[in-house]
Scaffold this motif. Structure first.
Motif, PDB file in Angstrom:
ATOM      1  N   VAL A  28     -41.872 -39.729  -7.113  1.00  0.00           N
ATOM      2  CA  VAL A  28     -43.037 -39.141  -6.768  1.00  0.00           C
ATOM      3  C   VAL A  28     -44.353 -40.269  -7.148  1.00  0.00           C
ATOM      4  O   VAL A  28     -44.469 -40.556  -8.222  1.00  0.00           O
ATOM      5  CB  VAL A  28     -43.278 -37.866  -7.567  1.00  0.00           C
ATOM      6  N   ARG A  29     -45.323 -40.298  -6.100  1.00  0.00           N
ATOM      7  CA  ARG A  29     -46.395 -40.984  -6.387  1.00  0.00           C
ATOM      8  C   ARG A  29     -47.415 -40.151  -6.978  1.00  0.00           C
ATOM      9  O   ARG A  29     -47.778 -38.986  -6.873  1.00  0.00           O
ATOM     10  CB  ARG A  29     -47.156 -41.461  -4.788  1.00  0.00           C
ATOM     11  N   ASP A  30     -47.839 -40.831  -8.422  1.00  0.00           N
ATOM     12  CA  ASP A  30     -49.026 -40.035  -9.205  1.00  0.00           C
ATOM     13  C   ASP A  30     -50.032 -40.966  -9.495  1.00  0.00           C
ATOM     14  O   ASP A  30     -50.013 -42.183  -9.697  1.00  0.00           O
ATOM     15  CB  ASP A  30     -48.246 -39.724 -10.486  1.00  0.00           C
ATOM     16  N   PRO A  31     -51.362 -40.195  -9.472  1.00  0.00           N
ATOM     17  CA  PRO A  31     -52.594 -41.233  -9.703  1.00  0.00           C
ATOM     18  C   PRO A  31     -52.609 -41.879 -11.100  1.00  0.00           C
ATOM     19  O   PRO A  31     -53.398 -42.736 -11.125  1.00  0.00           O
ATOM     20  CB  PRO A  31     -53.799 -40.280  -9.291  1.00  0.00           C
ATOM     21  N   LEU A  32     -52.115 -41.385 -12.044  1.00  0.00           N
ATOM     22  CA  LEU A  32     -52.255 -41.709 -13.226  1.00  0.00           C
ATOM     23  C   LEU A  32     -51.184 -42.623 -13.636  1.00  0.00           C
ATOM     24  O   LEU A  32     -51.279 -43.753 -14.254  1.00  0.00           O
ATOM     25  CB  LEU A  32     -52.225 -40.373 -14.315  1.00  0.00           C
ATOM     26  N   TRP A  33     -49.796 -42.369 -13.628  1.00  0.00           N
ATOM     27  CA  TRP A  33     -48.577 -42.949 -13.847  1.00  0.00           C
ATOM     28  C   TRP A  33     -48.213 -43.753 -12.693  1.00  0.00           C
ATOM     29  O   TRP A  33     -47.103 -44.565 -12.996  1.00  0.00           O
ATOM     30  CB  TRP A  33     -47.771 -42.311 -14.790  1.00  0.00           C
ATOM     31  N   ASN A  34     -48.525 -43.756 -11.704  1.00  0.00           N
ATOM     32  CA  ASN A  34     -48.104 -44.544 -10.360  1.00  0.00           C
ATOM     33  C   ASN A  34     -46.802 -43.982  -9.770  1.00  0.00           C
ATOM     34  O   ASN A  34     -46.992 -43.044  -9.193  1.00  0.00           O
ATOM     35  CB  ASN A  34     -48.117 -45.956 -10.842  1.00  0.00           C
ATOM     36  N   ASN A  35     -45.762 -44.437 -10.498  1.00  0.00           N
ATOM     37  CA  ASN A  35     -44.327 -43.777  -9.892  1.00  0.00           C
ATOM     38  C   ASN A  35     -43.803 -43.126 -11.055  1.00  0.00           C
ATOM     39  O   ASN A  35     -43.704 -43.365 -12.154  1.00  0.00           O
ATOM     40  CB  ASN A  35     -43.335 -44.737  -9.414  1.00  0.00           C
ATOM     41  N   ILE A  36     -43.363 -41.512 -10.683  1.00  0.00           N
ATOM     42  CA  ILE A  36     -42.610 -40.860 -11.535  1.00  0.00           C
ATOM     43  C   ILE A  36     -41.308 -40.438 -10.893  1.00  0.00           C
ATOM     44  O   ILE A  36     -41.207 -40.067  -9.965  1.00  0.00           O
ATOM     45  CB  ILE A  36     -43.247 -39.620 -11.733  1.00  0.00           C
ATOM     46  N   ARG A  37     -40.154 -40.898 -11.727  1.00  0.00           N
ATOM     47  CA  ARG A  37     -38.791 -41.231 -11.197  1.00  0.00           C
ATOM     48  C   ARG A  37     -38.397 -39.662 -11.774  1.00  0.00           C
ATOM     49  O   ARG A  37     -38.498 -39.279 -12.792  1.00  0.00           O
ATOM     50  CB  ARG A  37     -38.027 -42.128 -11.818  1.00  0.00           C
ATOM     51  N   LEU A  38     -37.901 -38.799 -10.546  1.00  0.00           N
ATOM     52  CA  LEU A  38     -37.421 -37.355 -11.020  1.00  0.00           C
ATOM     53  C   LEU A  38     -35.674 -37.765 -10.919  1.00  0.00           C
ATOM     54  O   LEU A  38     -35.115 -37.935  -9.919  1.00  0.00           O
ATOM     55  CB  LEU A  38     -37.770 -36.397 -10.043  1.00  0.00           C
ATOM     56  N   ASP A  39     -34.999 -37.676 -12.172  1.00  0.00           N
ATOM     57  CA  ASP A  39     -33.789 -37.551 -12.196  1.00  0.00           C
ATOM     58  C   ASP A  39     -32.826 -36.343 -11.733  1.00  0.00           C
ATOM     59  O   ASP A  39     -33.518 -35.249 -11.528  1.00  0.00           O
ATOM     60  CB  ASP A  39     -33.245 -37.725 -13.643  1.00  0.00           C
ATOM     61  N   PRO A  40     -31.729 -36.464 -11.659  1.00  0.00           N
ATOM     62  CA  PRO A  40     -30.949 -34.908 -11.117  1.00  0.00           C
ATOM     63  C   PRO A  40     -31.534 -33.815 -11.756  1.00  0.00           C
ATOM     64  O   PRO A  40     -31.521 -32.672 -10.978  1.00  0.00           O
ATOM     65  CB  PRO A  40     -29.623 -35.342 -11.273  1.00  0.00           C
ATOM     66  N   GLU A  41     -31.441 -33.533 -13.104  1.00  0.00           N
ATOM     67  CA  GLU A  41     -31.838 -32.399 -13.862  1.00  0.00           C
ATOM     68  C   GLU A  41     -33.381 -32.043 -13.227  1.00  0.00           C
ATOM     69  O   GLU A  41     -33.569 -30.776 -12.882  1.00  0.00           O
ATOM     70  CB  GLU A  41     -31.896 -32.506 -15.186  1.00  0.00           C
ATOM     71  N   ALA A  42     -34.192 -32.868 -13.017  1.00  0.00           N
ATOM     72  CA  ALA A  42     -35.525 -32.591 -12.381  1.00  0.00           C
ATOM     73  C   ALA A  42     -35.614 -32.019 -11.276  1.00  0.00           C
ATOM     74  O   ALA A  42     -36.086 -31.004 -10.727  1.00  0.00           O
ATOM     75  CB  ALA A  42     -36.502 -33.729 -12.807  1.00  0.00           C
TER      76      ALA A  42
END
Length: 423
Positions: free
Chosen positions: A7-21
């Protein structure tokens, strides 16, 4: 099946969502957070402050993932996959029970949002997903409420948790202010595990992270002083608290309905039946004006807590003050917010020679400059204000004497019909 998504985020750039998320993020309970603003009415002052609890939840999850990876890479701790998933999910879901409009409704006397998390985690699609993951609510709730034990529980609820790291950074970024700048990378790299006061391993900080920790504390002070407790934000908060309290008292809303609402849904319901007129005033940004605004440094250091922790008494006081000043009920708001743990610390410090000491209370001042002046910084961030709708001359001395009056004496004056400002 895709094992993760980004997921693209303005603060942290890329947020990786793993299977549990991925398993829980599209459930209605989590998606509701998209429609709950992180900063309540702050957008009336800072137009960019429309970010949501959903964004913050993803950010906290992202930081929890980074911390766990860093601790494993350093060899400090190796949680098993189930514990990793549990900690990341707790970070993602830590605000699942949050009310609309930030913390205003907790100030208004409704239960704290951590106490409401259970209803979301134990019913509906979210509960089903958590059960499938082998992480039911009873495994997450102690982490969210700060009641769990274990070396890494401080990631979710502690002096240096991922909640603070994200919300201070995100709030400053979205408000467009320079006050919440934190060296997050340095802090994350400085986290470790060491023995706490009871000898049990717990989240700790390497000495190399002290400067970054001090930047976090100062950022917190600056954000409260300039954003969270901005006078217009507090005016809107006072109006909103009174609006919702009146709606609940009049049977137009239920506490349960409020707890499950979104920002816009709640405002829609309030505007549909609002004898106070406050809902439309907020919608049109016609805020109550400051009739009194004093820094807490002008008051004695120790002040009674009732103006900030007794909303029922506060409303009675506001109504009586309004009467004494020639205003109608609901046209005066007394505001003296408190956050006594604003600059508090409680975590071990690992010194360069390997010795472990405790960053807590007076001991923190031996290693950091800011805790030595924390009490005065806190007082300088607080302000005693009276907001009014309509013209009124508010005597400063009378209000100061009132807020310095013990709770019991205030109650006696109210019950005896005596003037609150004349004593």
């Amino acid at each position: 099946m895709t094992r993760f998504e980004v997921v693209r985020d303005p603060l942290w750039n890329n947020i990786r969502l793993d299977p549990e998320a991925l398993a829980v993020v599209d459930t209605p309970a989590v998606q509701r957070l998209r429609y709950v603003r992180q900063l309540g009415h702050a957008f009336l002052v800072y137009p960019g402050a429309t970010h949501s609890r959903f964004e913050h939840a993803l950010g906290a999850y992202h930081l929890a993932r980074r911390v766990l990876d860093a601790l494993e890479d350093a060899g400090d701790v190796r949680p098993d996959p189930a514990e990793r998933a549990r900690l990341k999910l707790a970070a993602l879901l830590h605000d699942i029970g949050h009310y609309p409009f930030s913390h205003a409704l907790e100030e208004a006397g409704l239960p704290r949002h951590e106490a409401l998390a259970a209803r979301h985690l134990t019913s509906g699609a979210l509960a089903a997903r958590l059960t499938e993951l082998g992480t039911p609510a009873e495994r997450l709730l102690p982490l969210i409420r700060g009641e769990a034990r274990g070396p890494l529980v401080g990631l979710v609820a502690g002096s240096l948790d991922v909640d603070k790291l994200d919300y201070l950074s995100r709030d400053a970024w979205m408000c467009g202010v320079p006050y919440g700048v934190i060296d997050v990378d340095r802090l994350l790299s400085a986290l470790t595990v060491a023995a706490g006061p009871d000898g049990r391993p717990t989240l700790a900080l390497h000495e190399k992270g002290l400067a970054a920790l001090e930047s976090l504390l100062f950022a917190k002070y600056q954000m409260y002083r300039n954003v969270y407790w901005h006078h217009a934000v507090r005016s809107a908060t006072g109006m909103f608290k009174r609006l919702v309290r009146c709606a609940i008292a009049g049977g137009r809303l239920s506490p349960d309905g409020v707890a499950l609402a979104t920002d816009d849904g709640l405002i829609h319901d309030l505007m549909g039946n609002d004898p106070t007129g406050l809902a439309r005033a907020l919608r049109e940004r016609r805020l109550a004006k400051r009739a009194l605004d004093l820094p807490a440094t002008d008051l004695p250091p120790a002040t009674p807590a009732w103006p900030s922790d007794d909303p029922d008494l506060l409303e009675r006081v506001e109504n009586r003050l309004a009467q004494e000043l020639g205003l109608a009920s609901g046209e005066l708001f007394l505001d003296f917010p408190a956050k006594t743990d604003m600059l508090a610390l409680d975590l071990p410090l690992v010194k360069r020679d390997g010795a472990v000491t405790q960053l807590a209370g007076a001991d923190a001042g031996a290693h950091l400059g800011l805790p030595r002046v924390a009490a005065e910084l806190y007082r300088s961030a607080r302000r005693l204000r009276v907001f009014v709708i309509g013209p009124a001359a508010v005597p400063a001395k009378g209000i100061v004497d009132l807020v310095m009056t013990p709770r019991e004496e205030v109650v006696v004056r109210l019950e005896q019909g005596r003037s609150l400002m004349a004593g």
